[in-house]
Design a protein around this motif. Structure first.
Motif, mmCIF file in Angstrom:
data_model
loop_
_atom_site.group_PDB
_atom_site.id
_atom_site.type_symbol
_atom_site.label_atom_id
_atom_site.label_comp_id
_atom_site.label_asym_id
_atom_site.label_seq_id
_atom_site.Cartn_x
_atom_site.Cartn_y
_atom_site.Cartn_z
ATOM 1 N N ASN A 273 0.677 -1.112 -0.135
ATOM 2 C CA ASN A 273 0.028 0.005 -0.174
ATOM 3 C C ASN A 273 0.880 1.309 -0.002
ATOM 4 N N ASN A 277 1.247 3.722 -3.108
ATOM 5 C CA ASN A 277 0.752 5.098 -2.949
ATOM 6 C C ASN A 277 2.136 6.139 -3.402
ATOM 7 N N LYS A 280 1.965 6.136 -6.959
ATOM 8 C CA LYS A 280 0.567 6.686 -7.642
ATOM 9 C C LYS A 280 0.672 8.127 -7.572
ATOM 10 N N GLY A 340 -6.711 2.748 1.468
ATOM 11 C CA GLY A 340 -5.509 2.072 1.584
ATOM 12 C C GLY A 340 -4.888 2.170 3.170
#
Ligand SMILES: Nc1ncnc2c1ncn2[C@@H]1O[C@H](COP(=O)(O)OP(=O)(O)OP(=O)(O)O)[C@@H](O)[C@H]1O
Ligand SMILES: [Mg+2]
Length: 377
Positions: A273, A277, A280, A340
């Motif tokens: 996660n 992240n 992302k 998340g």
């Protein structure tokens, strides 16, 4: 007569006639009930507000406010609404019984007072009241459990999406590589697909575990985990997203060969996660670095640092909440539900670890997780 009632069952006797109040206090007090009294409707309403009883015995004939008006007012309050009221009516006035029942009383006793009748009726209604309270309590508990179950199902559904998208991504890459890629490369991709299928399988397994659903939580057991193996697995899983955005994903670790006390699957979920992240929210062609450092406090710290937009102080306060999509938005159309980090925090806490975030807006973000170093023999 056997008394099946809890000792703390309480009764409020409302009557302006002192003799009858005393008599009832003695009869019901000897039976083991706690008795409170009020000499009129207004005093009764006050008492109910301060200390709601289990049952109310209410005289019909009272000077300032009669029993019917008092009953109406009790029923209009939130505290008094559900308390059973037993009317006390004169034997000579049968119409009062009917009216009392019509206005919401559960029963009546007749005056002059007969001790056995009072005990029989009060005992019955006290048992019913106890059952009703039990039901209310169980109902509230069910609502909480239902919510926890929904949260849990939401969490699992959410975390099934990550491995599934990895499987999709690598399947596409394999199709493209079939003509020119070597067997070795394709084999590597297939391994990633297999590993992510295993992760999904574990999650589904948890989901189907009746105990898990009933308790609303995943039972996590800690074991000794090799941190470098975990980081390498997470890097491999995220390598395709990093490559497609031109982001360099690195791992430097003075503590790379250390082992920690945590749950392997859960820590992979946490790291995945955090790394996904970082990838992302970071713009193309920047850098994401993972570091493992052993601290003096017997903890191993693993940091994930990016060169993305950073997180403001205000956003940092909300970061680990549910469904928090904050100022930073995905830079390549990735999906974002804002769940998340909520899941990550829960998992870290269940493993007795620590998580923190430091960031200055515009200068990237750094997430750190800490777990106890496993003692070597
Ligand atoms: N490394 C980061 N840099 C900047 N902002 C971040 C970073 N990580 C998280 N955030 C912000 O915090 C929000 C919450 O993150 P979280 O991981 O909970 O949800 P998400 O990534 O948006 O969606 P999901 O993880 O459910 O797919 C994100 O939407 C983003 O705005
Ligand atoms: Mg996320």
């Amino acid at each position: 007569m056997e008394n099946p009632l809890p000792i703390d069952s309480s009764i409020l006797v409302v009557d302006d006639d002192l003799m009858s109040t005393r008599l009832l206090s003695v009869v019901l007090g000897n039976r083991g009930y706690q008795i409170d009294t009020a000499d009129g409707g207004m005093a009764a309403l006050e008492r109910i507000k301060e200390n709601p009883p289990d049952i109310i015995l209410l005289d019909v004939v009272m000077p300032e406010m009669d029993g019917f008006e008092t009953l109406k007012r009790i029923k209009s309050t939130t505290t008094g609404r559900d308390i059973p009221v037993i009317f006390m009516t004169a034997l000579s006035k049968p119409a009062d019984k009917i009216r009392g029942l019509q206005e919401g009383a559960v029963d009546y006793i007749t005056k002059p007072i007969n001790a056995d009748e009072v005990i029989a009726r009060v005992d019955t209604h006290m048992s019913l009241r106890k059952l009703q309270k039990d039901l209310e309590f169980k109902n509230k508990r069910l609502v909480v459990l239902d919510q926890e179950k929904n949260d849990f199902l939401g969490m699992v559904a959410h975390d099934l999406k990550n491995p599934l998208s990895v499987i999709q991504g690598f399947s596409a890459v394999i199709q493209e590589s079939l003509d020119h890629g070597s067997n070795e490369v394709i084999c590597g991709y297939l391994k990633i697909i297999e590993r992510n299928s295993v992760r999904m399988f574990t999650l589904i397994d948890d989901l189907l575990n009746v105990n898990t659903i009933e308790s609303g939580t995943v039972k996590i057991t800690n074991e000794i985990v090799d941190i470098a193996a975990v980081v390498n697995e997470v890097i491999e899983t995220n390598s395709e997203s990093a490559r497609s955005k031109g982001i360099v994903l690195t791992f430097e670790g003075s503590a790379g060969d250390a082992s920690i006390v945590a749950n392997r699957q859960a820590i992979i979920q946490v790291m995945d996660n955090l790394v996904s992240n970082a990838l992302k929210f970071t713009p193309l062609c920047k850098k994401v670095s993972i570091r493992a450092i052993t601290g003096a406090n017997g903890y191993l710290k693993c940091e994930i640092e990016d060169e993305g937009p950073g997180i403001s102080d205000d956003d940092q306060k909300k970061l680990f909440g549910k469904f928090q999509r904050l100022s930073a938005r995905p830079t390549a159309n990735e999906s974002s539900t804002g769940l998340g980090l909520y899941i990550v925090k829960k998992l870290v806490e269940q493993m007795n670890g620590r998580i923190s975030c430091t960031s200055t807006l515009g200068k990237g973000a750094k997430f750190a997780i800490e777990f106890p170093v496993a003692k070597t023999e």
